[in-house]
Scaffold this motif. Structure first.
Motif, PDB file in Angstrom:
ATOM      1  N   ILE A 521      70.156  88.474  -3.801  1.00  0.00           N
ATOM      2  CA  ILE A 521      70.679  89.784  -4.182  1.00  0.00           C
ATOM      3  C   ILE A 521      70.884  89.698  -5.911  1.00  0.00           C
ATOM      4  CG2 ILE A 521      72.634  91.130  -3.726  1.00  0.00           C
ATOM      5  CD1 ILE A 521      70.499  91.322  -1.639  1.00  0.00           C
ATOM      6  N   GLU A 522      71.616  88.642  -6.309  1.00  0.00           N
ATOM      7  CA  GLU A 522      72.201  88.919  -7.777  1.00  0.00           C
ATOM      8  C   GLU A 522      70.663  88.710  -8.426  1.00  0.00           C
ATOM      9  OE1 GLU A 522      74.387  85.176  -8.080  1.00  0.00           O
ATOM     10  OE2 GLU A 522      76.290  86.335  -7.272  1.00  0.00           O
ATOM     11  N   GLY A 523      69.822  88.113  -8.081  1.00  0.00           N
ATOM     12  CA  GLY A 523      68.618  88.507  -8.803  1.00  0.00           C
ATOM     13  C   GLY A 523      67.611  89.767  -8.931  1.00  0.00           C
ATOM     14  N   CYS A 524      68.416  90.614  -8.351  1.00  0.00           N
ATOM     15  CA  CYS A 524      67.532  92.197  -8.311  1.00  0.00           C
ATOM     16  C   CYS A 524      68.058  92.853  -9.487  1.00  0.00           C
ATOM     17  CB  CYS A 524      67.894  92.807  -7.046  1.00  0.00           C
ATOM     18  SG  CYS A 524      67.340  92.168  -5.363  1.00  0.00           S
ATOM     19  N   GLU A 525      66.965  93.452 -10.127  1.00  0.00           N
ATOM     20  CA  GLU A 525      67.454  94.158 -11.349  1.00  0.00           C
ATOM     21  C   GLU A 525      67.391  95.617 -11.268  1.00  0.00           C
ATOM     22  OE1 GLU A 525      64.561  92.796 -14.263  1.00  0.00           O
ATOM     23  OE2 GLU A 525      65.520  90.702 -14.341  1.00  0.00           O
ATOM     24  N   THR A 526      66.651  95.968 -10.155  1.00  0.00           N
ATOM     25  CA  THR A 526      66.765  97.578 -10.133  1.00  0.00           C
ATOM     26  C   THR A 526      67.261  97.953  -8.763  1.00  0.00           C
ATOM     27  OG1 THR A 526      64.536  97.752  -9.215  1.00  0.00           O
ATOM     28  CG2 THR A 526      64.814  98.007 -11.585  1.00  0.00           C
ATOM     29  N   LYS A 527      67.756  99.121  -8.505  1.00  0.00           N
ATOM     30  CA  LYS A 527      67.988  99.757  -6.940  1.00  0.00           C
ATOM     31  C   LYS A 527      66.881  99.752  -6.067  1.00  0.00           C
ATOM     32  CE  LYS A 527      72.010 102.535  -8.099  1.00  0.00           C
ATOM     33  NZ  LYS A 527      72.600 103.849  -7.905  1.00  0.00           N
ATOM     34  N   ARG A 528      65.710  99.923  -6.535  1.00  0.00           N
ATOM     35  CA  ARG A 528      64.398  99.731  -5.813  1.00  0.00           C
ATOM     36  C   ARG A 528      64.245  98.362  -5.299  1.00  0.00           C
ATOM     37  NH1 ARG A 528      59.877 102.915  -5.128  1.00  0.00           N
ATOM     38  NH2 ARG A 528      60.798 104.308  -6.728  1.00  0.00           N
ATOM     39  N   THR A 529      64.074  97.189  -6.133  1.00  0.00           N
ATOM     40  CA  THR A 529      64.095  95.996  -5.763  1.00  0.00           C
ATOM     41  C   THR A 529      65.286  95.661  -4.892  1.00  0.00           C
ATOM     42  OG1 THR A 529      65.203  95.204  -7.692  1.00  0.00           O
ATOM     43  CG2 THR A 529      62.677  95.305  -7.933  1.00  0.00           C
ATOM     44  N   LEU A 530      66.534  95.862  -5.063  1.00  0.00           N
ATOM     45  CA  LEU A 530      67.566  95.624  -4.215  1.00  0.00           C
ATOM     46  C   LEU A 530      67.467  96.221  -2.846  1.00  0.00           C
ATOM     47  CD1 LEU A 530      70.568  94.670  -3.966  1.00  0.00           C
ATOM     48  CD2 LEU A 530      71.342  96.564  -4.940  1.00  0.00           C
ATOM     49  N   GLN A 533      64.913  94.206  -1.146  1.00  0.00           N
ATOM     50  CA  GLN A 533      65.292  92.925  -0.817  1.00  0.00           C
ATOM     51  C   GLN A 533      66.200  92.852   0.432  1.00  0.00           C
ATOM     52  OE1 GLN A 533      64.480  89.837  -2.632  1.00  0.00           O
ATOM     53  NE2 GLN A 533      65.398  89.209  -0.846  1.00  0.00           N
ATOM     54  N   TRP A 534      67.217  93.707   0.447  1.00  0.00           N
ATOM     55  CA  TRP A 534      68.107  93.931   1.363  1.00  0.00           C
ATOM     56  C   TRP A 534      67.478  94.296   2.504  1.00  0.00           C
ATOM     57  CZ3 TRP A 534      72.121  92.103   3.201  1.00  0.00           C
ATOM     58  CH2 TRP A 534      73.091  92.997   4.092  1.00  0.00           C
ATOM     59  N   GLU A 535      66.538  95.033   2.620  1.00  0.00           N
ATOM     60  CA  GLU A 535      65.856  95.188   4.080  1.00  0.00           C
ATOM     61  C   GLU A 535      65.209  93.963   4.475  1.00  0.00           C
ATOM     62  OE1 GLU A 535      63.085  98.341   2.806  1.00  0.00           O
ATOM     63  OE2 GLU A 535      64.553 100.022   3.202  1.00  0.00           O
ATOM     64  N   GLN A 536      64.652  93.221   3.524  1.00  0.00           N
ATOM     65  CA  GLN A 536      63.977  91.669   3.880  1.00  0.00           C
ATOM     66  C   GLN A 536      64.889  90.742   4.666  1.00  0.00           C
ATOM     67  OE1 GLN A 536      61.596  90.589   0.692  1.00  0.00           O
ATOM     68  NE2 GLN A 536      60.101  91.937   0.791  1.00  0.00           N
ATOM     69  N   LEU A 537      66.058  90.782   3.926  1.00  0.00           N
ATOM     70  CA  LEU A 537      67.256  89.978   4.079  1.00  0.00           C
ATOM     71  C   LEU A 537      67.697  90.149   5.656  1.00  0.00           C
ATOM     72  CD1 LEU A 537      69.231  89.234   1.100  1.00  0.00           C
ATOM     73  CD2 LEU A 537      67.916  87.916   2.160  1.00  0.00           C
ATOM     74  N   GLN A 538      67.897  91.404   5.869  1.00  0.00           N
ATOM     75  CA  GLN A 538      68.500  91.971   7.248  1.00  0.00           C
ATOM     76  C   GLN A 538      67.708  91.231   8.288  1.00  0.00           C
ATOM     77  OE1 GLN A 538      70.024  96.006   7.794  1.00  0.00           O
ATOM     78  NE2 GLN A 538      69.712  96.425   5.574  1.00  0.00           N
ATOM     79  N   LYS A 539      66.354  91.136   8.089  1.00  0.00           N
ATOM     80  CA  LYS A 539      65.332  90.721   8.979  1.00  0.00           C
ATOM     81  C   LYS A 539      65.520  89.285   9.098  1.00  0.00           C
ATOM     82  CE  LYS A 539      62.243  94.273   8.741  1.00  0.00           C
ATOM     83  NZ  LYS A 539      60.680  94.881   8.434  1.00  0.00           N
ATOM     84  N   SER A 540      65.437  88.632   8.006  1.00  0.00           N
ATOM     85  CA  SER A 540      65.574  87.092   7.876  1.00  0.00           C
ATOM     86  C   SER A 540      66.908  86.552   8.342  1.00  0.00           C
ATOM     87  CB  SER A 540      65.035  86.564   6.334  1.00  0.00           C
ATOM     88  OG  SER A 540      66.017  87.031   5.667  1.00  0.00           O
TER      89      SER A 540
END
Length: 725
Positions: A521-530, A533-540
């Motif tokens: 999460i801290e590595g995301c630089e834009t809201k798009r990537t955030l 990344q958050w959608e992928q994390l919810q699954k994993s």
């Protein structure tokens, strides 16, 4: 060595190598037999053992035969095994046992006396030779002088005869009137007959005078020769006296040297006898065995006489020594018995025991002189009493020993009786069987195999008895399984340690995932990537939580089974030993690697499980459903604020997941303990059953091995019996 001996040694040695079940005392007996048989390999001597009751006269008989000063007394005396044989000089060597060093005879130093004796003998010969030489010279000189005197006397006699003839011739020539020829001499030139008569008178007168002169000279020479003869006679007498003095002097020196040497020899003999008494007498410090060499024994060089303690002695150790000597050494036995009480029951019992060990046996009935004296005192016929006693002895012996034997009557140990006894046994020594040694070795080999067969028979009974008790062991094991309940406190303790470890593992794993997710999460630089990344994390995250729960469930199952295994293997292990159950305890769990949780079953049957499953992921959906994690609100917020909200949600979900797992583990504690106990009981039953089968198979195989060995040895022993030398 006879083949029978080597065969027996090979069989017994093989038994030691291939029969580990032989007990220590049995092994010691087998090793003793091997040593006994093997020792006979390089020893061709024939051992003749004198055996019998105490005070039967064994030692007195051996003394008479050997001249060895063995101690004798009116009481029981002999306590050591005495081996007596011919030697160059007196010697003994005593063996006490493993704890006491051997002792041997060290004679007193008689070298000085012996050298002095040798010098005296040499000096005597020297003095005798010098005196004899001088005497011989004087004798020769005397004989020469006497011969010269004899010759001169003969010459003088001859001269006297010649002188007498010359005088007669002269007187004949002078005639009856010798004075007339002095007046007629003036007419000699005129009358030839007168001239011839006067010439004859002159010739005979001159010859007569010459003979007288010669006789006078011979008389003078004879006087001188007689004086020389007298001188030589004096010298001869002096030489003879000198020779006698020298002989006496040398003899005196020799006698002194002989006495000194005899004293030294006597001192050694006294020392030898004193040491023998100390080494043999039961009331001294007797040795186990003593070897004695004697130069006086009138026995062959290849024969050793054994004097043994009485087999009815009060001391068990002495009886044992006597019997061991008979077993190991005796090729021929001479049973000594007092003629006054011939062949008592103890002696007859001894005959029965001798049969497996002694191929030849003879009997010596001693103290016949005492028997004769007692018979005379009682007014009986002494000779008839002796004959009757011998007949009784023969009859009693015959019932126990049917082999050929000699029976001797032995008197006291006076000098003439000793010579008679030695003469009595002389023919016996010469007639000893040449194969006595071989026969004894053969009998000892057969007996050693018989003993080993007895040992095998005992072990066959032991194996059969063990087989009959294996079922009892199984029943006992099932009964003992209930005692596992006593392990409940230990099971609860270990279960708690397991749960604590599982909790630590859960915290570490969830914490590790949490850190990884936050870093992403801290590595995301834009809201798009955030957003992505958050959608992928919810699954994993859901999958990761489920994976952790599944892995912890497996580890919990492995750990529980490990505890169950340790209850009877290792820590709290229950082992079946024979027909008993024993329990040991070690702290195995404390020694386990802290990072190793993928344990094996620890002895639990394959496929057995405790049956505990952990659930996970429930906290994540609740957190998101509460609105704290709405994607729209996250995207309308600034990037940093959105990251902070997502990280906060991740931390809350991780914390809630750990709490959920902790509650599940706390609720499962009793269930795990109960399941562990049940698994342990089942495994114990399976292990006992398996061990029982293994033990039965082991006992059956061992029994077959012993039976096979017994059959083989029995066959070889029977062959030895058939092939007796």
């Amino acid at each position: 060595m006879p083949n029978s001996a080597q065969l027996a040694i090979d069989i017994l040695q093989k038994a030691l190598n291939e029969a580990p079940w032989i007990r220590p005392e049995e092994q010691a007996q087998i090793e003793r037999r091997i040593v006994q048989i093997d020792k006979r390999k390089n020893d061709p001597r024939i051992f003749v053992a004198f055996i019998g009751e105490k005070k039967a006269g064994k030692t007195a008989l051996v003394r008479a035969l050997t001249g060895v000063p063995l101690p004798v007394a009116v009481r029981e005396c002999t306590a050591a095994i005495c081996e007596i044989q011919v030697g160059l000089e007196w010697y003994h060597e005593a063996t006490y046992g493993s704890s006491t060093p051997e002792r041997h005879f060290v004679p007193l130093d008689a070298q000085e006396q012996e050298e002095h004796l040798e010098d005296a003998q040499k000096n005597k010969k020297k003095l005798q030779k010098e005196a004899k030489d001088k005497f011989n010279l004087a004798t020769k000189a005397l004989h020469t002088a006497q011969s010269r005197v004899e010759r001169k006397q003969e010459e003088k006699i001859q001269a006297q005869e010649n002188c007498s003839l010359a005088r007669k011739e002269n007187q004949k020539a002078l005639g009856n009137n010798p004075w007339i020829w002095s007046f007629l001499s003036i007419l000699a030139w005129l009358i030839p007959p007168i001239r011839r008569r006067l010439d004859r008178i002159e010739e005979t007168t001159i010859h007569y005078e010459q003979q007288e002169q010669k006789l006078a000279a011979l008389t003078t020479e004879l006087t001188l020769y007689k004086e020389e003869e007298e001188k030589k006679e004096n010298e001869y007498t002096t030489a003879e006296e000198h020779q006698q003095k020298q002989n006496k002097k040398a003899e005196k020196i020799l006698i002194q040297a002989q006495k000194s040497y005899s004293d030294a020899i006597e001192a050694n003999e006294n020392k030898f006898q004193s040491e023998l008494t100390e080494l043999i007498d039961v009331h001294q410090k007797p040795a186990e065995r003593i070897t004695i060499h004697t130069p006086n024994a009138n026995i062959p060089n290849n024969i050793v006489l054994l004097d043994t303690p009485g087999f009815n002695t009060d001391l068990e150790s002495h009886r044992r020594k006597a019997w061991e000597a008979i077993e190991e050494l005796a090729d021929v036995c001479i049973l000594v018995s007092d003629l006054r009480q011939p062949m008592p029951d103890t002696a007859l019992n001894m005959l029965d025991q001798l049969e497996p060990f002694c191929p030849f046996m003879h009997v010596a009935l001693t103290k016949t002189d005492l028997a004769l004296s007692e018979a005379e005192e009682l007014g009986d016929n002494p000779l008839e009493e002796i004959e009757e006693a011998e007949s009784v002895a023969r009859a009693r012996i015959k019932r126990h020993w049917d082999r050929p034997m000699n029976i001797w009557r032995i008197s006291s140990i006076e000098e003439h009786d000793q010579k008679q006894t030695q003469s009595l046994f002389q023919d016996f020594w010469e007639q000893l069987p040449h194969n006595a040694r071989e026969l004894k070795t053969h009998l000892l080999s057969i007996h050693a195999l018989r003993e080993f067969m007895d040992i095998l028979t005992v072990h066959i009974q032991i194996h059969k008895k063990s087989l009959s008790k294996i079922d009892v062991a199984s029943d006992l094991a099932y009964a003992m399984a209930g005692q596992l309940e006593e392990q409940l406190p230990e099971i609860e303790h270990r279960t708690q340690k397991l749960l604590t470890r599982i909790q630590l593992e859960a915290t570490e794993k969830i914490g590790s995932f949490e850190q990884q997710w936050i870093e992403k999460i801290e590595g995301c630089e834009t809201k798009r990537t955030l957003k992505k990344q958050w959608e992928q994390l919810q699954k994993s995250m859901q999958q990761s939580y489920q994976g952790v729960a599944q892995e912890l469930s497996q580890q919990l199952d492995y750990g529980a089974r490990r505890i169950a295994g340790q209850i009877f293997k290792g820590e709290g292990e229950i082992e079946v030993q024979g027909n008993e159950l024993s329990q040991t305890s070690t702290d195995v769990a404390e020694k386990e690697d802290q990072s190793q949780w993928m344990w094996t079953a620890g002895g639990i049957a394959a496929g057995a499980t405790v049956g505990v499953i952990l659930s996970s992921g429930m906290a994540l959906s609740l957190i998101f459903a509460a609105g704290a994690g709405s994607m729209t609100r996250l995207l309308l917020s600034p990037l940093s604020k959105a990251k902070s909200n997502i990280i906060n949600n991740i931390e809350k979900s991780a914390e809630q997941e750990q709490k959920n797992l902790q509650e599940q583990l706390n609720n499962l504690k009793e269930e795990i303990s109960e399941n562990v106990l049940q698994a342990a009981e089942e495994e114990l039953r399976l292990q006992i059953q398996k061990r029982e089968e293994e033990e039965r198979k082991k006992q059956e195989d061992s029994l077959k091995e012993v039976q096979s060995m017994l059959a083989d040895i029995m066959s070889k022993r029977e062959e030895l019996v058939r092939n007796r030398p």
